[in-house]
Scaffold this motif. Structure first.
Motif, short mmCIF file in Angstrom:
data_model
loop_
_atom_site.label_atom_id
_atom_site.label_comp_id
_atom_site.label_asym_id
_atom_site.label_seq_id
_atom_site.Cartn_x
_atom_site.Cartn_y
_atom_site.Cartn_z
N VAL A 9 21.34 -8.07 6.55
CA VAL A 9 20.16 -9.27 7.43
C VAL A 9 19.85 -10.52 6.74
O VAL A 9 19.35 -11.41 7.63
N ALA A 10 19.92 -10.44 5.55
CA ALA A 10 19.72 -11.28 4.86
C ALA A 10 20.41 -11.12 3.22
O ALA A 10 20.71 -10.34 3.07
N ASN A 11 19.43 -11.85 2.11
CA ASN A 11 20.44 -12.01 1.14
C ASN A 11 20.26 -11.06 0.34
O ASN A 11 18.89 -10.65 0.02
N GLY A 12 20.68 -10.12 0.17
CA GLY A 12 20.92 -8.43 -0.52
C GLY A 12 19.52 -7.32 0.35
O GLY A 12 20.20 -6.33 0.21
N ALA A 13 19.77 -7.96 1.61
CA ALA A 13 18.37 -7.43 2.32
C ALA A 13 19.44 -6.02 3.30
O ALA A 13 20.11 -6.85 3.98
N GLN A 14 19.59 -5.05 2.98
CA GLN A 14 20.04 -4.41 4.10
C GLN A 14 19.31 -3.12 5.19
O GLN A 14 18.48 -2.46 4.33
N LEU A 15 19.72 -3.35 5.86
CA LEU A 15 19.48 -2.13 7.16
C LEU A 15 20.14 -1.13 7.40
O LEU A 15 21.61 -1.49 7.47
N MET A 74 23.98 -4.57 20.23
CA MET A 74 23.59 -5.20 21.59
C MET A 74 25.25 -5.80 22.51
O MET A 74 25.50 -6.59 22.98
N ASN A 75 25.74 -6.41 20.32
CA ASN A 75 26.90 -7.67 20.91
C ASN A 75 27.41 -7.87 19.39
O ASN A 75 27.03 -7.70 18.36
N VAL A 76 29.10 -8.15 19.32
CA VAL A 76 29.32 -8.11 18.15
C VAL A 76 30.07 -9.71 17.84
O VAL A 76 30.62 -9.91 19.21
N PHE A 77 30.17 -10.78 16.82
CA PHE A 77 30.21 -11.90 16.77
C PHE A 77 31.74 -11.22 16.02
O PHE A 77 31.10 -11.43 14.77
N GLY A 128 17.21 -5.64 19.48
CA GLY A 128 15.29 -5.83 18.62
C GLY A 128 15.79 -7.30 18.57
O GLY A 128 14.78 -8.04 18.52
N GLY A 129 16.85 -8.14 19.13
CA GLY A 129 17.23 -9.25 18.54
C GLY A 129 17.87 -10.23 16.58
O GLY A 129 17.35 -10.61 16.76
N ILE A 130 17.50 -8.57 16.00
CA ILE A 130 17.55 -9.02 14.60
C ILE A 130 20.08 -8.59 14.58
O ILE A 130 20.61 -8.81 15.01
N LYS A 131 19.45 -9.98 13.80
CA LYS A 131 21.27 -10.47 13.58
C LYS A 131 21.65 -10.10 12.40
O LYS A 131 20.86 -10.40 11.11
N GLY A 132 22.83 -9.25 12.12
CA GLY A 132 23.50 -8.98 10.72
C GLY A 132 24.85 -9.34 10.29
O GLY A 132 25.38 -9.04 12.03
#
Length: 96
Positions: free
Chosen positions: A76-82, A90-93, A58-62
């Motif tokens: 995905v953000a400061n303290g926000a976990q999914l 789809m991709n790994v850095f 879906g294009g979300i980065k985390g």
């Protein structure tokens, strides 16, 4: 007139054989491309480690926090976990 129908029948059979051969070759190529893409995604998903940055379908980065069998916890953000399925990645850095 009978020669025309014999000729038409012969041409039709040859064209039918060509069409069948083209469909078989295209089917084989598409199956091979699908299989190659699937194995590439499987290798990518098996290489995921904690602290890697990932992008979902879906294009979300985390950033990966923890990994279970089929679930990955991502910040995905400061303290926000999914908690998401590993198949949605789809991709790994890799962090350096």
């Amino acid at each position: 007139m009978e020669n025309f129908f014999d000729y038409f029948l012969n041409v039709s059979v040859v064209l039918l054989i060509y069409v069948v051969l083209i469909l078989l070759v295209n089917g084989w190529k598409s199956r091979k491309a699908y299989k190659d893409g699937k194995t590439q995604l499987e290798k990518l998903r098996n290489s995921i480690k904690v602290d890697d940055v990932v992008i979902f379908s879906g294009g979300i980065k985390g950033k990966v926090i923890s990994i279970n069998d089929i679930w990955v916890t991502v910040e995905v953000a400061n303290g926000a976990q999914l908690e998401v399925l590993i198949n949605s990645i789809m991709n790994v850095f890799q962090e350096k």
